[in-house]
Write an enzyme that holds these catalytic residues in place. Structure first.
Site, PDB file in Angstrom:
ATOM      1  N   LYS A  53      38.432  53.167  48.167  1.00 23.44           N
ATOM      2  CA  LYS A  53      38.885  51.904  48.495  1.00 23.44           C
ATOM      3  C   LYS A  53      39.387  51.740  49.833  1.00 23.44           C
ATOM      4  O   LYS A  53      39.837  52.807  50.329  1.00 23.44           O
ATOM      5  CB  LYS A  53      39.757  51.251  47.539  1.00 23.44           C
ATOM      6  CG  LYS A  53      39.614  49.713  47.342  1.00 23.44           C
ATOM      7  CD  LYS A  53      38.603  49.329  46.717  1.00 23.44           C
ATOM      8  CE  LYS A  53      38.499  47.629  46.505  1.00 23.44           C
ATOM      9  NZ  LYS A  53      37.367  47.173  45.554  1.00 23.44           N
ATOM     10  N   GLY A 104      33.961  33.784  41.226  1.00 23.83           N
ATOM     11  CA  GLY A 104      34.286  32.616  39.931  1.00 23.83           C
ATOM     12  C   GLY A 104      33.322  31.536  40.088  1.00 23.83           C
ATOM     13  O   GLY A 104      33.022  30.960  38.851  1.00 23.83           O
TER      14      GLY A 104
END
Length: 358
Positions: free
Chosen positions: A88, A193
């Protein structure tokens, strides 16, 4: 050495959150770039994980986040059946203020300097257009636009995978994978979302949403008047009759304050690192709340960007992401068999695959 430096080094070398192969600090003063790249494991292949662009309060907070996120990517990639380890990157700063072409190019050079040990992609604060810029300096870049040889927005399959995790949770808890008539609360209706809301509505669920960005909420309620919006996450988790809670923003959503008041029977969302600290998974189990491990159900995006390295095929990726349903059910079964929370069961399965990879 300062006390703060000692804290970071202790985390890296001695704590359960450490054990990373490599952590790189990157700086380009001309562009203002300050970044950290963490490679947790390359046991299964080159480390793969996105780049988060975020205004951390301190450098120490950024390092702690990238260590946790990269470790989570090792487990995520292992559970998704990918031949990749975990990595990451975080860029420190407000992307709305300091993001520039020069900064992204400088970041690309930093990633390229690792020679393919780390493959980057999008995350919070970075987008497909940003990866197109990074790719001009680094061929180990995924999440690019189709015009630049990439697969485009990975949030589509991320949301699809979370939806499959919800279906598996419903199957395990209620004996039926359908979400029709179930009340689902989604906290964070941005990149992932809002796609998740579409899946839920198509399946007949009753949807309640919240987001810190008013425009994100407005976009959904204007398109879907049946969706209910509440003021904040605090109101959402206390919503009466909530069946499923989907944290889809930043991590730490499940903590000592939220778990005791959570009304939902299932937690299944797209956010990374939802458990604020070790022990929260037991708190959920003690309240008979079924937790679908975040790095299992949100793996659709990494499945997509990994496929991009080999010539992207959307149908192939969607078929693989649909298996998140079976993987989630297998974790619930393992948890029941071993008498442990699902998060611990997922860790055991992932650690076994990583160990075998070594």
């Amino acid at each position: 050495m300062t006390e703060a430096d000692n804290g970071v080094l202790h985390t890296l070398f001695h704590s359960d959150q450490g054990g990373h192969e490599q952590v790189v600090l990157c700086q380009d003063r001309a562009s203002g770039l300050k970044a950290v790249i963490a490679i947790h494991s390359t046991a299964l292949g080159p480390a793969l994980g996105g780049t988060r662009f975020y205004p951390y309060a301190t450098e120490e907070e950024a390092v702690a986040d990238v260590l946790n996120l990269s470790r989570g990517m090792s487990y995520k990639n292992a559970m998704a059946g990918l031949d990749h380890g975990g990595g990451k990157a975080v860029i420190i700063g407000d992307p709305d203020r300091i993001k520039s072409e020069e900064l992204l190019l400088a970041f690309g050079r930093c990633v390229a300097s690792l020679g393919g040990r780390y493959v980057t992609a999008c995350d919070v604060g970075t987008y497909v257009s940003d990866m197109d810029v990074v790719a001009r300096e680094c061929r180990w870049t995924t999440g690019r636009s189709p015009e630049s040889g990439g697969a485009g927005d990975s949030s589509v399959l991320t949301a699809f995978g979370v939806y499959q995790g919800m279906r598996a949770s419903a199957e395990h808890l209620w004996g039926d994978p359908s979400l029709r008539g179930r009340k689902v609360g989604v906290a964070g209706v941005g990149k992932v979302g809002h796609h998740l809301v579409e899946h839920l509505l198509e399946d007949g669920a009753e949807v309640v949403i919240t987001d810190v960005r008013e425009e994100s909420v407005t976009r959904i309620v204007h398109k879907h008047p049946s969706v209910t919006a509440v003021a904040d996450t605090e109101a959402l988790i206390r919503t009466e009759g909530l069946d499923i809670y989907a944290p889809c923003a930043l991590g730490g959503a499940l903590n000592d304050d939220t778990v005791p008041v959570l009304t939902a029977k299932v937690v299944c969302g797209a956010a990374n690192n939802q458990l604020a600290h070790p022990g929260v998974e037991k708190d959920l189990a003690d309240r008979s709340i079924l937790y679908a491990p975040d790095y299992v159900v949100n793996a659709g995006g990494v499945i997509q960007v990994a496929d991009e390295l080999h010539g992207f095929d959307f149908d192939r990726c969607k078929a693989k992401a649909s298996k998140i349903f079976d993987t989630t059910l297998a974790i619930f079964a393992r948890a029941k068999e071993d008498g442990i929370p699902p998060a611990a069961a997922a860790d055991r399965i992932a650690e076994q695959r990583i160990s075998e990879g070594r």
